[in-house]
Motif scaffolding. Structure first.
Motif, PDB file in Angstrom:
ATOM      1  N   ALA A  59       0.848  -1.200   0.000  1.00  0.00           N
ATOM      2  CA  ALA A  59       0.000   0.000   0.000  1.00  0.00           C
ATOM      3  C   ALA A  59       0.883   1.250   0.000  1.00  0.00           C
ATOM      4  N   ARG A  60       1.930   1.203   0.814  1.00  0.00           N
ATOM      5  CA  ARG A  60       2.812   2.367   0.916  1.00  0.00           C
ATOM      6  C   ARG A  60       3.445   2.678  -0.442  1.00  0.00           C
ATOM      7  N   GLN A  61       3.819   1.602  -1.164  1.00  0.00           N
ATOM      8  CA  GLN A  61       4.450   1.802  -2.472  1.00  0.00           C
ATOM      9  C   GLN A  61       3.509   2.454  -3.482  1.00  0.00           C
ATOM     10  N   VAL A  62       2.221   2.139  -3.371  1.00  0.00           N
ATOM     11  CA  VAL A  62       1.262   2.772  -4.282  1.00  0.00           C
ATOM     12  C   VAL A  62       1.336   4.290  -4.103  1.00  0.00           C
ATOM     13  N   PHE A  63       1.295   4.744  -2.852  1.00  0.00           N
ATOM     14  CA  PHE A  63       1.324   6.188  -2.602  1.00  0.00           C
ATOM     15  C   PHE A  63       2.689   6.775  -2.945  1.00  0.00           C
ATOM     16  N   ALA A  64       3.743   5.984  -2.673  1.00  0.00           N
ATOM     17  CA  ALA A  64       5.090   6.477  -2.981  1.00  0.00           C
ATOM     18  C   ALA A  64       5.237   6.691  -4.489  1.00  0.00           C
ATOM     19  N   THR A  65       4.639   5.787  -5.282  1.00  0.00           N
ATOM     20  CA  THR A  65       4.732   5.915  -6.738  1.00  0.00           C
ATOM     21  C   THR A  65       4.036   7.195  -7.202  1.00  0.00           C
ATOM     22  N   PHE A  66       2.825   7.415  -6.708  1.00  0.00           N
ATOM     23  CA  PHE A  66       2.138   8.668  -7.037  1.00  0.00           C
ATOM     24  C   PHE A  66       2.965   9.866  -6.574  1.00  0.00           C
ATOM     25  N   GLY A  67       3.604   9.698  -5.420  1.00  0.00           N
ATOM     26  CA  GLY A  67       4.339  10.806  -4.816  1.00  0.00           C
ATOM     27  C   GLY A  67       5.590  11.213  -5.583  1.00  0.00           C
ATOM     28  N   GLN A  68       6.026  10.365  -6.503  1.00  0.00           N
ATOM     29  CA  GLN A  68       7.246  10.694  -7.250  1.00  0.00           C
ATOM     30  C   GLN A  68       6.995  11.701  -8.369  1.00  0.00           C
ATOM     31  N   VAL A  69       5.732  11.952  -8.652  1.00  0.00           N
ATOM     32  CA  VAL A  69       5.402  12.846  -9.770  1.00  0.00           C
ATOM     33  C   VAL A  69       4.551  13.999  -9.243  1.00  0.00           C
ATOM     34  N   PRO A  70       4.857  15.230  -9.643  1.00  0.00           N
ATOM     35  CA  PRO A  70       3.991  16.342  -9.232  1.00  0.00           C
ATOM     36  C   PRO A  70       2.566  16.097  -9.730  1.00  0.00           C
ATOM     37  N   THR A  71       1.606  16.362  -8.879  1.00  0.00           N
ATOM     38  CA  THR A  71       0.217  16.035  -9.210  1.00  0.00           C
ATOM     39  C   THR A  71      -0.262  16.627 -10.549  1.00  0.00           C
ATOM     40  N   PRO A  72       0.039  17.904 -10.847  1.00  0.00           N
ATOM     41  CA  PRO A  72      -0.466  18.429 -12.132  1.00  0.00           C
ATOM     42  C   PRO A  72       0.064  17.644 -13.327  1.00  0.00           C
ATOM     43  N   LEU A  73       1.291  17.159 -13.198  1.00  0.00           N
ATOM     44  CA  LEU A  73       1.870  16.383 -14.295  1.00  0.00           C
ATOM     45  C   LEU A  73       1.142  15.045 -14.445  1.00  0.00           C
ATOM     46  N   THR A  74       0.921  14.365 -13.337  1.00  0.00           N
ATOM     47  CA  THR A  74       0.183  13.100 -13.386  1.00  0.00           C
ATOM     48  C   THR A  74      -1.191  13.317 -14.011  1.00  0.00           C
ATOM     49  N   ARG A  75      -1.835  14.382 -13.550  1.00  0.00           N
ATOM     50  CA  ARG A  75      -3.184  14.674 -14.028  1.00  0.00           C
ATOM     51  C   ARG A  75      -3.162  14.849 -15.547  1.00  0.00           C
ATOM     52  N   GLU A  76      -2.206  15.641 -16.014  1.00  0.00           N
ATOM     53  CA  GLU A  76      -2.170  15.945 -17.443  1.00  0.00           C
ATOM     54  C   GLU A  76      -1.833  14.706 -18.268  1.00  0.00           C
ATOM     55  N   VAL A  77      -0.891  13.926 -17.777  1.00  0.00           N
ATOM     56  CA  VAL A  77      -0.484  12.736 -18.536  1.00  0.00           C
ATOM     57  C   VAL A  77      -1.641  11.734 -18.614  1.00  0.00           C
ATOM     58  N   LEU A  78      -2.308  11.507 -17.495  1.00  0.00           N
ATOM     59  CA  LEU A  78      -3.422  10.547 -17.504  1.00  0.00           C
ATOM     60  C   LEU A  78      -4.516  11.029 -18.437  1.00  0.00           C
TER      61      LEU A  78
END
Lengths: 328, 183
Positions: A59-78
């Motif tokens: 579970a921790r790794q799931v959040f850590a993976t998201f945490g490696q990318v700035p949220t706006p970037l993740t949002r835009e890429v998805l």
């Protein structure tokens, strides 16, 4: 998800039950506010065995993976992947390996504008109107969210939550990009137009056409044209029977609710969309028909108005828990 | 569950714990079909180095599964092609994610300018995020992202999406479990 073949042994994957327990803890700590007792319980659970620890680590790794990318970037890429890739991948499979360049992307560098992406959202009770890059107008009603993606190939909105009104403009000179609005249930294509779109709680969208026409394509259904003056609900599989549009249903843009022979329960439900907390109507009076205009900008005054003009009383248990009851 | 990636330079064939006869059969399988598989993959993706990576990954996948190689049936090439096809799809998806991520990085404000190393880490993480989300139904994905990316509380999502908090929670739990299994 990566494609799997054979029965891959999920090597190192902890027991499903432990994963579920870990997920519950993760939800408690990540998305809720746990009280101190829960933390003590969690530490106890976590210390039970190495397998418990491993499940938590997942579970921790799931959040850590998201945490490696700035949220706006993740949002835009998805967002971009969502639109672009499914169709293109299918094409490539069909083409048996020939590489098809996405036309829009290869042209983009030579066009006079840059891709324009934004996420627009409104809080509960907020309404906002913005101008899109082609001067089309987008109005967001309360608690709404829209992703905007304008590229050289298309003008595309994605309605994620709530309700919008759109007044499109002809495209910039020299371009005829389609204007599309995606919803979870299907896509609405503007055919030169002013129309409203709302996501409903029952798993459908409602489209109201105030000018010209739109084409509705349910996710798994045939396209259908909706003409000016019509309103319709559609789901992922079908477009329902069109009805005459309620001309007043777009008045929220002016902060007004104009009720004409409307159920009181529906009026209260509308008001509830503009308030935080819980607002309901006693079923005993919900069927009563009412007419009048009330303000959506100031819902407290609107409730006062109901109390002054109808045989109802407003019971405020707290400011977040309000009930409309029969008087007396 | 695990996920293989095409990684140049890492060609892991063989397994120290494998019985000698299996190892022998693996070598036979490899010798007889590797050339064909490589050719098939190169035809699909038009790039010799990626095709070589994927061919190796296909054999690694066979070795890692329990069917092992004495049990490949009458048509080992059909099985190899079946496995390879899945890897090709993953490969394309990975390329899509990389391309889109690099584009998006270019569009970020200039004040936010990650170093090349940071970019690589971000792109890798985005590939994993994409893979984690890939199996989710649209609604579940949407609810999960409202919590994870937008930072909305379960209550706020419940209001926005018009579904009970308990349903919101169920979507998030399902998403989280899928992510945990895909990592």
């Amino acid at each position: 998800m990566p494609h799997r073949t054979l029965d891959d042994n999920p090597a190192g994957l902890p027991d499903q039950k432990l994963l579920e327990e870990a997920a519950d803890w993760a939800i408690a700590f990540q998305y809720e506010t746990p009280d101190p007792r829960r933390e003590a319980q969690f530490r106890e659970w976590h210390g039970l065995s190495a397998a418990h620890e491993q499940a938590w680590e997942r579970a921790r790794q799931v959040f850590a993976t998201f945490g490696q990318v700035p949220t706006p970037l993740t949002r835009e890429v998805l967002e971009r992947l969502n639109h672009a890739s499914a169709r293109r991948r299918t094409l490539r499979l069909l083409a048996g390996g020939a590489v098809l360049l996405p036309v829009g992307l290869s042209l983009a560098r030579h066009q006079p504008w840059r891709e324009w992406l934004s996420d627009e959202r409104t809080a509960v009770g907020e309404r906002r109107t913005i101008a899109l890059p082609d001067q089309s107008e987008l109005a967001l009603n309360t608690a709404s969210a829209v992703n905007v993606s304008f590229t050289s190939a298309q003008r595309r909105l994605q309605l994620v939550a709530g309700e919008i009104l759109i007044a499109t403009q002809p495209d910039l000179p020299g371009f005829k990009r389609p204007f599309l609005v995606e919803t979870p249930y299907g896509t609405v294509r503007a055919l030169g137009t002013r129309f409203g779109l709302r996501l409903l709680e029952d798993g459908s969208s409602r489209v109201s056409v105030f000018r010209h026409a739109v084409e509705i394509t349910p996710q798994h259904g045939a396209p259908r044209i909706l003409e000016e003056g019509q309103q319709v609900h559609f789901t992922t599989t079908e477009v329902m029977q069109p009805m005459p549009v309620d001309e007043n249903s777009g008045l929220w843009q002016q902060g007004m609710l104009l009720a004409q022979d409307m159920r009181l329960g529906d009026v209260v439900a509308e008001l509830a969309r503009y308030r935080r907390g819980f607002l309901n109507c006693d079923p005993a009076i919900a069927g009563q028909r009412v007419s009048g205009s009330i303000s959506l900008s100031d819902t407290d005054s609107a409730l006062d108005l109901l109390e002054r003009t109808l045989p109802v009383r407003i019971v405020r248990r707290t400011s977040y828990w309000i009930s409309v009851q029969p008087r007396g | 569950m695990f996920m293989f990636r095409a990684q140049s330079g890492i060609h892991r064939i063989g397994n120290d714990t494998m019985a000698g006869s299996s190892r022998q059969q693996t070598h036979v399988l490899y010798a007889e079909h590797h050339g064909w598989l490589f050719g098939w993959l190169r035809g699909k993706i038009g790039n010799a180095s990626d095709a070589a990576d994927l061919a190796h990954d296909t054999f690694v996948r066979i070795l890692a599964s329990r069917h092992l190689p004495d049990n490949l049936g009458q048509e080992p090439r059909a099985l190899l092609a079946h496995i390879a096809k899945g890897l090709v799809i993953d490969h394309w998806r990975r390329q899509d994610v990389q391309r889109v991520a690099m584009e998006a990085l270019r569009h970020l404000p200039e004040s936010f300018m990650p170093s090349p190393e940071e970019r690589l880490v971000m792109v890798e993480a985005l590939v994993r995020v994409d893979a984690m989300l890939a199996s989710l139904p649209a609604r579940t994905r949407q609810v999960f992202l409202l919590a994870q990316l937008e930072g909305l509380t379960l209550q706020q999502i419940s209001e926005q999406a018009g579904m009970p908090v308990i349903t919101v929670r169920r979507h998030i739990r399902k998403a989280l479990l899928a992510c945990m299994s895909t990592l």
